[in-house]
Design an enzyme around this catalytic site. Structure first.
Site, PDB file in Angstrom:
ATOM      1  N   ILE A 131       0.393 -23.195 -32.097  1.00  0.00           N
ATOM      2  CA  ILE A 131       0.230 -24.709 -31.977  1.00  0.00           C
ATOM      3  C   ILE A 131      -0.273 -25.401 -33.118  1.00  0.00           C
ATOM      4  CG2 ILE A 131      -0.608 -26.297 -30.364  1.00  0.00           C
ATOM      5  CD1 ILE A 131      -0.378 -24.278 -28.377  1.00  0.00           C
ATOM      6  N   CYS A 132       0.430 -25.991 -33.818  1.00  0.00           N
ATOM      7  CA  CYS A 132       0.082 -26.363 -35.323  1.00  0.00           C
ATOM      8  C   CYS A 132       0.030 -27.989 -35.512  1.00  0.00           C
ATOM      9  CB  CYS A 132       0.587 -25.661 -36.575  1.00  0.00           C
ATOM     10  SG  CYS A 132       0.448 -24.047 -36.133  1.00  0.00           S
TER      11      CYS A 132
END
Ligand SMILES: *[C@@H]1O[C@H](CO)[C@@H](O)[C@H](O)[C@H]1NC(C)=O
Ligand SMILES: *[C@@H]1O[C@H](CO)[C@@H](O)[C@H](O)[C@H]1NC(C)=O
Ligand SMILES: *[C@@H]1O[C@H](CO)[C@@H](O)[C@H](O)[C@H]1NC(C)=O
Ligand SMILES: *[C@@H]1O[C@H](CO)[C@@H](O)[C@H](O)[C@H]1NC(C)=O
Ligand SMILES: *[C@@H]1O[C@H](CO)[C@@H](O)[C@H](O)[C@H]1NC(C)=O
Length: 395
Positions: A142-143
């Site tokens: 998750i970026c």
């Protein structure tokens, strides 16, 4: 697994756990200023550099690095085993992983299979567990990625690598178990051929795909996870059943960094190649207007969103949501990043100001392992380990 809805479920479960663990929630803050060069409580420390010699046979390339990192890699592989065994206590799943997974997945194309075998041998970790470690980045990343250009058309590409949701919360110091375990595994890699840099990347020792990297003078590339109902699980099942015409997403990113020679070529491959899991590719070039977010389904490209400075679009931002949809209400890193970019203004885009944005909660959060800043034209590549001390949102 139902991609989006189960992600929502996990977020909610985690939200409750997290809300119990800490009370007052300043989930957001004013855009940070003057945080660069990195220092203070959100900076954990520098990331060491290693050289990967592409002239060596794939089996041998990772030996020096993995000799140094074997014990850290064992810690994380064991914590993943604990997660699996917590769900299925008989130990059966890990037995299958150790004994059957290499056979089930069959041959990986290119250098990957030999590289993973070399890593398994030098660390003494079973090959099936090394393969699992390599696959699991296809699912839990998750970026936030940003490409912005200043008034002169000079590009900066930045990203926060956020990793480790789902995988255990440490109540002693309010941290994610896997996020913390990845910090000692984080490395900067200088991939060389004929003793010359081919590309540079920030990665986790033991992983042979790439999620963050650049080719000096040519292009920069980051990969963000995309959650979708037609998710990567289907891709993996098809792969096991013998349909091996699609690429693993971390492997296509590696192949592009290693072998593409221009922004255009990289863009084309990322748009057209069939991939095993949906993804966002964030690609920057070496001049004004060269920057895009490619939204991918497994089989086709859904959208290419490009910089267009003449129309006032001097940045693109991608977190983990399609740009035409609202982010999940508990996870709006996108609005925060855009608001801070707007605040910064195009005149002031630089490595320090992009670091400021990537240091602002919730763009910075408890899942953030590292921040990378890339300036393709200048050949500058910097990665910093991060912490997010309380009060700080869990993701
Ligand atoms: C939290 O505790 C874990 C386990 O003791 C440790 O590895 C980690 O570095 C700690 N993290 C922080 C930010 O203090
Ligand atoms: C590689 O290049 C570096 C300088 O860039 C030099 O110090 C080193 O000796 C070279 N190594 C080989 C094997 O040629
Ligand atoms: C890059 O190209 C070379 C030469 O064709 C090939 O041997 C290598 O496997 C490619 N690298 C990747 C990561 O696909
Ligand atoms: C920019 O990239 C192109 C290939 O996409 C290359 O031909 C050109 O030389 C690069 N420009 C600079 C200044 O490095
Ligand atoms: C940022 O600025 C653009 C252009 O003025 C505007 O359309 C957008 O709504 C702003 N976004 C945020 C989050 O402030």
């Amino acid at each position: 697994m139902q991609g989006r809805s189960s992600l929502t479920f996990v977020f909610l479960t985690v939200a409750v756990t997290w809300a119990v663990a800490q009370h007052a929630p300043p989930w957001t803050e004013d855009c940070r200023k003057s945080t660069y060069p990195p220092s203070g409580p959100t900076y954990r420390g520098p990331v060491p550099w290693y050289t990967i010699n592409l002239d060596l046979p794939p089996y041998k390339r990772w030996h020096d690095l993995l000799t140094d990192k074997a014990s850290s890699l064992k810690i994380i592989v064991n914590s993943l085993k604990d997660v699996v065994n917590a769900f299925v206590p008989s130990g059966k799943i890990m037995q299958i992983v150790d004994q059957k997974l290499p056979g089930l997945l069959g041959n990986f194309p290119g250098p990957y299979e030999e590289e993973m075998k070399g890593i398994a041998d030098v660390t003494g970790i079973p090959l099936g567990e090394i393969i699992s470690f390599n696959i699991f980045y296809e699912f839990f990343t998750i970026c936030t990625s940003i490409i912005a250009e200043d008034k002169k058309g000079h590009l900066i590409h930045g990203r926060n690598m956020d990793f480790g949701i789902f995988l255990g919360w440490n109540i002693n110091n309010n941290t994610w178990v896997v996020t913390e375990a990845l910090k000692p595994l984080t490395v900067n890699l200088d991939f060389r051929r004929n003793n010359k840099t081919v590309f540079k990347a920030s990665s986790f020792a033991g992983y042979v795909g790439m999620l963050t990297g650049f080719k000096p003078g040519l292009f920069s590339l980051t990969l963000n996870e995309r959650f979708s109902t037609n998710g990567g699980y289907m891709g993996v099942i098809e792969w096991i059943l013998g349909k091996k015409d699609a690429m693993w997403i971390g492997f296509i990113t590696r192949a592009v960094l290693e072998n593409s020679t221009s922004y255009e070529e990289a863009r084309n491959i990322l748009i057209k190649t069939k991939i095993l899991a949906p993804a966002y590719f964030i690609l920057g070039g070496n001049k004004t207007g060269e920057g895009c977010v490619i939204t991918r389904d497994r089989k086709k490209c859904l959208d290419v969103h490009e910089l267009d400075p003449e129309q006032g679009r001097w940045y693109v931002v991608e977190t983990n949501y399609d740009r035409w949809k609202n982010p999940f209400f508990l996870d709006d890193r996108r609005t925060a990043a855009k608001m801070c970019l707007n605040h910064t203004t195009q005149d002031k885009i630089s490595i320090p100001t992009i670091y400021d944005i990537l240091s602002t909660k919730p763009v910075l959060n408890k899942l953030t392992v590292f921040t990378t800043l890339m300036d393709v034209a200048k050949g500058q590549f910097e990665t910093y380990l991060r912490d997010c001390p309380d009060p700080c949102i869990g993701w």
